[in-house]
Design a protein around this motif. Structure first.
Motif, PDB file in Angstrom:
ATOM      1  N   GLN A   1      30.499 -50.172  -6.413  1.00  0.00           N
ATOM      2  CA  GLN A   1      29.737 -50.453  -7.627  1.00  0.00           C
ATOM      3  C   GLN A   1      28.307 -50.766  -7.225  1.00  0.00           C
ATOM      4  N   TYR A   2      27.377 -50.079  -7.826  1.00  0.00           N
ATOM      5  CA  TYR A   2      25.969 -50.349  -7.564  1.00  0.00           C
ATOM      6  C   TYR A   2      25.449 -51.359  -8.574  1.00  0.00           C
ATOM      7  N   TYR A   3      24.856 -52.422  -8.045  1.00  0.00           N
ATOM      8  CA  TYR A   3      24.242 -53.423  -8.911  1.00  0.00           C
ATOM      9  C   TYR A   3      22.790 -53.048  -9.206  1.00  0.00           C
ATOM     10  N   SER A   4      22.183 -52.279  -8.320  1.00  0.00           N
ATOM     11  CA  SER A   4      20.791 -51.892  -8.462  1.00  0.00           C
ATOM     12  C   SER A   4      20.672 -50.373  -8.494  1.00  0.00           C
ATOM     13  N   ASP A   5      20.083 -49.835  -9.560  1.00  0.00           N
ATOM     14  CA  ASP A   5      19.897 -48.387  -9.637  1.00  0.00           C
ATOM     15  C   ASP A   5      18.924 -47.882  -8.585  1.00  0.00           C
ATOM     16  N   SER A   6      18.045 -48.744  -8.121  1.00  0.00           N
ATOM     17  CA  SER A   6      17.003 -48.313  -7.182  1.00  0.00           C
ATOM     18  C   SER A   6      17.556 -47.911  -5.819  1.00  0.00           C
ATOM     19  N   VAL A   7      18.781 -48.296  -5.529  1.00  0.00           N
ATOM     20  CA  VAL A   7      19.332 -47.971  -4.201  1.00  0.00           C
ATOM     21  C   VAL A   7      20.367 -46.846  -4.247  1.00  0.00           C
ATOM     22  N   LYS A   8      20.685 -46.395  -5.444  1.00  0.00           N
ATOM     23  CA  LYS A   8      21.643 -45.291  -5.547  1.00  0.00           C
ATOM     24  C   LYS A   8      21.125 -44.077  -4.790  1.00  0.00           C
ATOM     25  N   ARG A   9      22.016 -43.369  -4.154  1.00  0.00           N
ATOM     26  CA  ARG A   9      21.701 -42.178  -3.354  1.00  0.00           C
ATOM     27  C   ARG A   9      20.918 -42.509  -2.092  1.00  0.00           C
ATOM     28  N   ARG A  10      20.627 -43.788  -1.859  1.00  0.00           N
ATOM     29  CA  ARG A  10      19.959 -44.178  -0.606  1.00  0.00           C
ATOM     30  C   ARG A  10      20.789 -45.152   0.207  1.00  0.00           C
ATOM     31  N   PHE A  11      21.507 -46.066  -0.434  1.00  0.00           N
ATOM     32  CA  PHE A  11      22.294 -47.087   0.263  1.00  0.00           C
ATOM     33  C   PHE A  11      23.775 -46.802   0.074  1.00  0.00           C
ATOM     34  N   THR A  12      24.526 -46.982   1.124  1.00  0.00           N
ATOM     35  CA  THR A  12      25.967 -46.734   1.059  1.00  0.00           C
ATOM     36  C   THR A  12      26.701 -47.809   1.858  1.00  0.00           C
ATOM     37  N   PRO A  13      27.728 -48.413   1.290  1.00  0.00           N
ATOM     38  CA  PRO A  13      28.539 -49.363   2.047  1.00  0.00           C
ATOM     39  C   PRO A  13      29.714 -48.636   2.691  1.00  0.00           C
ATOM     40  N   ALA A  14      30.245 -49.238   3.734  1.00  0.00           N
ATOM     41  CA  ALA A  14      31.418 -48.658   4.383  1.00  0.00           C
ATOM     42  C   ALA A  14      32.175 -49.765   5.107  1.00  0.00           C
ATOM     43  N   ARG A  15      33.478 -49.581   5.192  1.00  0.00           N
ATOM     44  CA  ARG A  15      34.322 -50.539   5.921  1.00  0.00           C
ATOM     45  C   ARG A  15      34.806 -49.919   7.233  1.00  0.00           C
ATOM     46  N   ASP A  16      34.901 -50.760   8.229  1.00  0.00           N
ATOM     47  CA  ASP A  16      35.623 -50.405   9.447  1.00  0.00           C
ATOM     48  C   ASP A  16      36.618 -51.523   9.651  1.00  0.00           C
ATOM     49  N   ASN A  17      37.814 -51.331   9.100  1.00  0.00           N
ATOM     50  CA  ASN A  17      38.811 -52.401   9.141  1.00  0.00           C
ATOM     51  C   ASN A  17      39.282 -52.679  10.566  1.00  0.00           C
ATOM     52  N   ALA A  18      39.222 -51.690  11.414  1.00  0.00           N
ATOM     53  CA  ALA A  18      39.615 -51.917  12.808  1.00  0.00           C
ATOM     54  C   ALA A  18      38.676 -52.921  13.474  1.00  0.00           C
ATOM     55  N   LYS A  19      37.426 -52.886  13.076  1.00  0.00           N
ATOM     56  CA  LYS A  19      36.448 -53.823  13.634  1.00  0.00           C
ATOM     57  C   LYS A  19      36.245 -55.041  12.742  1.00  0.00           C
ATOM     58  N   GLY A  20      36.879 -55.026  11.574  1.00  0.00           N
ATOM     59  CA  GLY A  20      36.711 -56.158  10.664  1.00  0.00           C
ATOM     60  C   GLY A  20      35.285 -56.297  10.175  1.00  0.00           C
ATOM     61  N   THR A  21      34.631 -55.179   9.964  1.00  0.00           N
ATOM     62  CA  THR A  21      33.216 -55.190   9.618  1.00  0.00           C
ATOM     63  C   THR A  21      32.957 -54.315   8.406  1.00  0.00           C
ATOM     64  N   VAL A  22      32.016 -54.757   7.588  1.00  0.00           N
ATOM     65  CA  VAL A  22      31.529 -53.956   6.470  1.00  0.00           C
ATOM     66  C   VAL A  22      30.063 -53.666   6.729  1.00  0.00           C
ATOM     67  N   TYR A  23      29.685 -52.417   6.529  1.00  0.00           N
ATOM     68  CA  TYR A  23      28.322 -51.990   6.817  1.00  0.00           C
ATOM     69  C   TYR A  23      27.570 -51.662   5.533  1.00  0.00           C
ATOM     70  N   LEU A  24      26.269 -51.762   5.636  1.00  0.00           N
ATOM     71  CA  LEU A  24      25.392 -51.271   4.579  1.00  0.00           C
ATOM     72  C   LEU A  24      24.435 -50.290   5.236  1.00  0.00           C
ATOM     73  N   GLN A  25      24.661 -49.015   4.971  1.00  0.00           N
ATOM     74  CA  GLN A  25      23.785 -47.972   5.498  1.00  0.00           C
ATOM     75  C   GLN A  25      22.643 -47.782   4.513  1.00  0.00           C
ATOM     76  N   MET A  26      21.435 -47.953   5.002  1.00  0.00           N
ATOM     77  CA  MET A  26      20.251 -47.849   4.151  1.00  0.00           C
ATOM     78  C   MET A  26      19.381 -46.705   4.656  1.00  0.00           C
ATOM     79  N   ASN A  27      19.166 -45.724   3.810  1.00  0.00           N
ATOM     80  CA  ASN A  27      18.342 -44.577   4.147  1.00  0.00           C
ATOM     81  C   ASN A  27      17.116 -44.518   3.229  1.00  0.00           C
ATOM     82  N   SER A  28      16.143 -43.740   3.649  1.00  0.00           N
ATOM     83  CA  SER A  28      14.928 -43.541   2.847  1.00  0.00           C
ATOM     84  C   SER A  28      14.352 -44.864   2.372  1.00  0.00           C
TER      85      SER A  28
END
Length: 121
Positions: free
Chosen positions: A58-85
């Motif tokens: 769910q995006y809370y901010s329209d300004s980051v759509k198509r630029r920011f993406t979250p992802a989980r790596d459950n094996a590492k117990g980590t959640v990432y925020l990939q920020m582009n552009s």
């Protein structure tokens, strides 16, 4: 009590990319909804986006759509925020937060300490 640690903030030029990480030393995060928030100097904290336990986003901010993406790596117990552009307006302290509920309910009860992202040229 869940404790979160967010990291990965840095100086980056406009148009660049950065990946933030959210992890915990007290629990795995695969059973938590994780939200990302940011606060720019002189401004109120705003929601960026959120990833549910089922990995729906769910995006809370329209300004980051198509630029920011979250992802989980459950094996590492980590959640990432990939920020582009990245843009100068993305400059802020970013924090992750956790809840056993959903992104819509947004009852976040645990917060990371924040990591600084500065976009400049």
């Amino acid at each position: 009590q869940l404790q979160l640690a967010d990291s990965g903030g840095d100086l980056v030029e406009p148009g660049g990319s950065l990946t933030l990480s959210c992890s915990s030393s007290t629990s795995t995060l695969d059973s938590y909804t994780i939200g990302w928030f940011r606060q720019a100097p002189g401004k109120e904290r705003e929601g960026v986006l959120c990833i549910n336990i089922d990995n729906s986003i769910q995006y809370y901010s329209d300004s980051v759509k198509r630029r920011f993406t979250p992802a989980r790596d459950n094996a590492k117990g980590t959640v990432y925020l990939q920020m582009n552009s990245l843009k100068r307006d993305d400059t802020a302290e970013y924090s992750c937060a956790a809840t056993k509920g959903s992104c819509i309910a947004a009852n976040f009860s645990a917060w990371g300490q924040g990591t600084q992202v500065t976009v400049f040229s």
